[in-house]
Structures are given as C-alpha cells and as structure tokens.
Design a protein around this motif. Structure first.
Motif, PDB file in Angstrom:
ATOM      1  N   VAL A 108       0.287  10.173   0.351  1.00  0.00           N
ATOM      2  CA  VAL A 108      -1.009   9.587  -0.019  1.00  0.00           C
ATOM      3  C   VAL A 108      -0.851   8.077  -0.024  1.00  0.00           C
ATOM      4  O   VAL A 108      -0.098   7.522  -0.829  1.00  0.00           O
ATOM      5  CB  VAL A 108      -1.459  10.082  -1.409  1.00  0.00           C
ATOM      6  CG1 VAL A 108      -2.761   9.389  -1.823  1.00  0.00           C
ATOM      7  CG2 VAL A 108      -1.646  11.593  -1.390  1.00  0.00           C
ATOM      8  N   VAL A 109      -1.518   7.417   0.918  1.00  0.00           N
ATOM      9  CA  VAL A 109      -1.369   5.967   1.047  1.00  0.00           C
ATOM     10  C   VAL A 109      -2.591   5.264   0.458  1.00  0.00           C
ATOM     11  O   VAL A 109      -3.700   5.818   0.443  1.00  0.00           O
ATOM     12  CB  VAL A 109      -1.170   5.560   2.514  1.00  0.00           C
ATOM     13  CG1 VAL A 109       0.116   6.173   3.064  1.00  0.00           C
ATOM     14  CG2 VAL A 109      -2.353   5.963   3.368  1.00  0.00           C
ATOM     15  N   ARG A 110      -2.342   4.024   0.023  1.00  0.00           N
ATOM     16  CA  ARG A 110      -3.420   3.252  -0.594  1.00  0.00           C
ATOM     17  C   ARG A 110      -3.482   1.873   0.026  1.00  0.00           C
ATOM     18  O   ARG A 110      -2.479   1.344   0.512  1.00  0.00           O
ATOM     19  CB  ARG A 110      -3.205   3.158  -2.105  1.00  0.00           C
ATOM     20  CG  ARG A 110      -3.249   4.513  -2.796  1.00  0.00           C
ATOM     21  CD  ARG A 110      -2.865   4.416  -4.269  1.00  0.00           C
ATOM     22  NE  ARG A 110      -3.834   3.623  -5.034  1.00  0.00           N
ATOM     23  CZ  ARG A 110      -3.725   3.387  -6.321  1.00  0.00           C
ATOM     24  NH1 ARG A 110      -2.672   3.872  -6.999  1.00  0.00           N
ATOM     25  NH2 ARG A 110      -4.629   2.682  -6.963  1.00  0.00           N
ATOM     26  N   CYS A 111      -4.684   1.316  -0.006  1.00  0.00           N
ATOM     27  CA  CYS A 111      -4.898  -0.019   0.542  1.00  0.00           C
ATOM     28  C   CYS A 111      -4.287  -1.052  -0.393  1.00  0.00           C
ATOM     29  O   CYS A 111      -4.480  -0.992  -1.616  1.00  0.00           O
ATOM     30  CB  CYS A 111      -6.393  -0.276   0.710  1.00  0.00           C
ATOM     31  SG  CYS A 111      -6.815  -1.948   1.272  1.00  0.00           S
ATOM     32  N   GLU A 112      -3.540  -1.995   0.180  1.00  0.00           N
ATOM     33  CA  GLU A 112      -2.910  -3.037  -0.628  1.00  0.00           C
ATOM     34  C   GLU A 112      -3.945  -4.000  -1.208  1.00  0.00           C
ATOM     35  O   GLU A 112      -3.695  -4.639  -2.233  1.00  0.00           O
ATOM     36  CB  GLU A 112      -1.897  -3.816   0.220  1.00  0.00           C
ATOM     37  CG  GLU A 112      -0.642  -3.042   0.569  1.00  0.00           C
ATOM     38  CD  GLU A 112       0.185  -2.722  -0.671  1.00  0.00           C
ATOM     39  OE1 GLU A 112       0.183  -3.534  -1.630  1.00  0.00           O
ATOM     40  OE2 GLU A 112       0.832  -1.656  -0.693  1.00  0.00           O
ATOM     41  N   GLU A 113      -5.119  -4.080  -0.580  1.00  0.00           N
ATOM     42  CA  GLU A 113      -6.141  -5.019  -1.037  1.00  0.00           C
ATOM     43  C   GLU A 113      -7.011  -4.431  -2.148  1.00  0.00           C
ATOM     44  O   GLU A 113      -7.166  -5.025  -3.209  1.00  0.00           O
ATOM     45  CB  GLU A 113      -7.033  -5.436   0.143  1.00  0.00           C
ATOM     46  CG  GLU A 113      -6.320  -6.248   1.199  1.00  0.00           C
ATOM     47  CD  GLU A 113      -5.858  -7.606   0.694  1.00  0.00           C
ATOM     48  OE1 GLU A 113      -6.485  -8.139  -0.257  1.00  0.00           O
ATOM     49  OE2 GLU A 113      -4.872  -8.133   1.237  1.00  0.00           O
ATOM     50  N   CYS A 114      -7.580  -3.241  -1.890  1.00  0.00           N
ATOM     51  CA  CYS A 114      -8.530  -2.674  -2.851  1.00  0.00           C
ATOM     52  C   CYS A 114      -7.951  -1.507  -3.648  1.00  0.00           C
ATOM     53  O   CYS A 114      -8.595  -1.027  -4.581  1.00  0.00           O
ATOM     54  CB  CYS A 114      -9.808  -2.238  -2.132  1.00  0.00           C
ATOM     55  SG  CYS A 114      -9.575  -0.847  -0.995  1.00  0.00           S
ATOM     56  N   ARG A 115      -6.780  -1.059  -3.285  1.00  0.00           N
ATOM     57  CA  ARG A 115      -6.038   0.001  -3.954  1.00  0.00           C
ATOM     58  C   ARG A 115      -6.716   1.366  -3.838  1.00  0.00           C
ATOM     59  O   ARG A 115      -6.360   2.311  -4.543  1.00  0.00           O
ATOM     60  CB  ARG A 115      -5.810  -0.321  -5.441  1.00  0.00           C
ATOM     61  CG  ARG A 115      -5.088  -1.621  -5.678  1.00  0.00           C
ATOM     62  CD  ARG A 115      -3.748  -1.651  -4.973  1.00  0.00           C
ATOM     63  NE  ARG A 115      -2.849  -0.603  -5.463  1.00  0.00           N
ATOM     64  CZ  ARG A 115      -1.799  -0.153  -4.784  1.00  0.00           C
ATOM     65  NH1 ARG A 115      -1.534  -0.610  -3.562  1.00  0.00           N
ATOM     66  NH2 ARG A 115      -1.024   0.799  -5.307  1.00  0.00           N
TER      67      ARG A 115
END
Length: 246
Positions: free
Chosen positions: A228-235
């Motif tokens: 499960v990956v997440r955006c570094e900017e908006c999480r």
C-alpha cells in the motif's frame, strides 16, 4: 502495509461512496431553499414591523375620530336643547338673544369638528390602505415561505433516501475489506478533506493532482504489487493500475 491489488482497487469503490455521501451532506447544508427561507424570514420580520406601525396609525386615527364624534354629539345635544328653549320663546329677551348667539357659535363649532372629522376619516382611509397592502404582502410572503418549506422538505427527503442507499452499499463493502486497511483509509480521509484513496494515473497522484518526482516514481515502481503506497505530498493512499505510468 500489505493488501491484495484487487482489494486496493475496491478501496476506490469505497471512496466513491464516501465522496457521494460527502457531496450529499454538502447539498443538505447548501440547499438554495435554506438561503431563500432565511431571506423570507427577514422579509417577514420587516413586514410584521410595518404591519404593527400601520395598525398603530389606524388605531390612533380611530381613537381621534371617536373623540371628535363624541364632541360632535355633545354639540348637537347642546344645540337641540338651545333650539328647544328658543322655539318655546319663554324667558327674557336678553336670554333668548344669548341663545341665538350660542347657536351660531355651536353651528360654527359643529362645522369645524365635522371638517376635522372628515379630514381624519380621509387620513384613516389612506392608513387602512397602507395596512391592507402590508397585510397582503405578508400573506403572499407567508405563501412563499410555505412553498419554500415544502421544496426544502422534499429535497431533504430525497437526500436522505440517497444517503440511506449509499450507506447500505458501503456497509458490506467496508466489512469485506481488511480492518487495518480500512483503519488507515479512514484516518487519511479524516485528515485529507474526505479523500483517503485515489488513483495513480500517468505518474500523477489523483488526490493532490501533483506529478510524482523521479525518486517517488522509482520507489513506487520497486514496491511490491500488494504494497500500500502513499503520496509523499498529500499522504493519500495511491491505488496503482496499468495506467499508473510507472
């Protein structure tokens, strides 16, 4: 965190339902009928103030007219008494002459009072017209309020029905997803304006709409399919597909 890619894609279905529920809640808060009813409430309050003032004006004129009518009745009674005495012709000549002078004065007084009464009656007619106009506008505005209330209630009933349908679809979907994934999703959604998961398309996060940096692309490309990956900017959780541009 790990989750089967198919499970992650189902997270987007859950997000679609939650987005729809958020939109329905927004519709409820921003129904045009609410603003219309607030405006009508202010209008009714102002019209009610106008009605009170108009009614007071009519009542004051009625009181003044009643007082003049009483004065006129008193003058007429005095005239009738003097005319009876004068017609009898009894008494000293000086007294009879005084009665004649008094009758002249009473006639003048009666004329003045009747003129004043006529003027007040004309003023009352105008004041009553103003009052009638205000009451008519009040009635029309109340009808508008009732119509707006019906439209509001119908809209709210429609929204409630849609919400019930969406929640009915959400419950089994959320129950079928891993608890830890739902916990993460709900936490992210709470902290991110209602959007917890979004597609990663063409190297761009569907949540914040920002394009991933080269390092982020490489990191996500190397991640396992069930990671499960997440955006570094908006999480937000980013759901990968064949169109993710990795």
């Amino acid at each position: 965190m790990k989750a089967d890619p198919k499970v992650q894609r189902r997270l987007l279905d859950l997000q679609a339902i939650d987005t729809a529920l958020t939109q329905l809640a927004h519709r409820r808060r921003t129904l045009p009928e609410r603003a219309e009813l607030e405006a009508l409430a202010r209008e009714l309050s102002a019209l009610e103030d106008d009605r009170v003032r108009a009614q007071v004006a009519v009542d004051d004129l009625d009181r003044d007219i009643a007082r003049l009518e009483k004065d006129i009745d008193q003058v007429r009674a005095r005239k009738s008494k003097d005319e009876t005495r004068l017609a009898a012709g009894t008494g000293p000549a000086r007294e009879l002459e005084a009665l004649q002078h008094e009758l002249v004065s009473l006639n003048r007084r009666q004329g003045d009072l009747e003129d004043a009464e006529l003027e007040l009656m004309e003023q009352r007619e105008t004041a009553q017209s103003v009052l009638d106009g205000v009451e008519q506008r009040l009635a029309e505005t109340r009808e508008k309020r009732e119509a707006a209330e019906r439209r509001r209630d119908e809209a709210l009933a429609g929204i409630a029905k849609e919400e019930e349908f969406k929640r009915g679809a959400r419950q089994p979907l959320a129950a079928d997803l891993p608890a830890d994934l739902i916990t993460l999703y709900d936490k992210v959604r709470e902290n991110s304006g209602g959007l917890g998961a979004a597609l990663l398309t063409g190297g761009r996060c569907g949540g914040c709409r920002l394009e991933l940096s080269g390092a982020d692309r490489a990191r996500i490309a190397k991640a396992e399919a069930d990671e499960v990956v997440r955006c570094e900017e908006c999480r937000r959780i980013m759901v990968r597909t064949n169109e993710s541009g990795l």
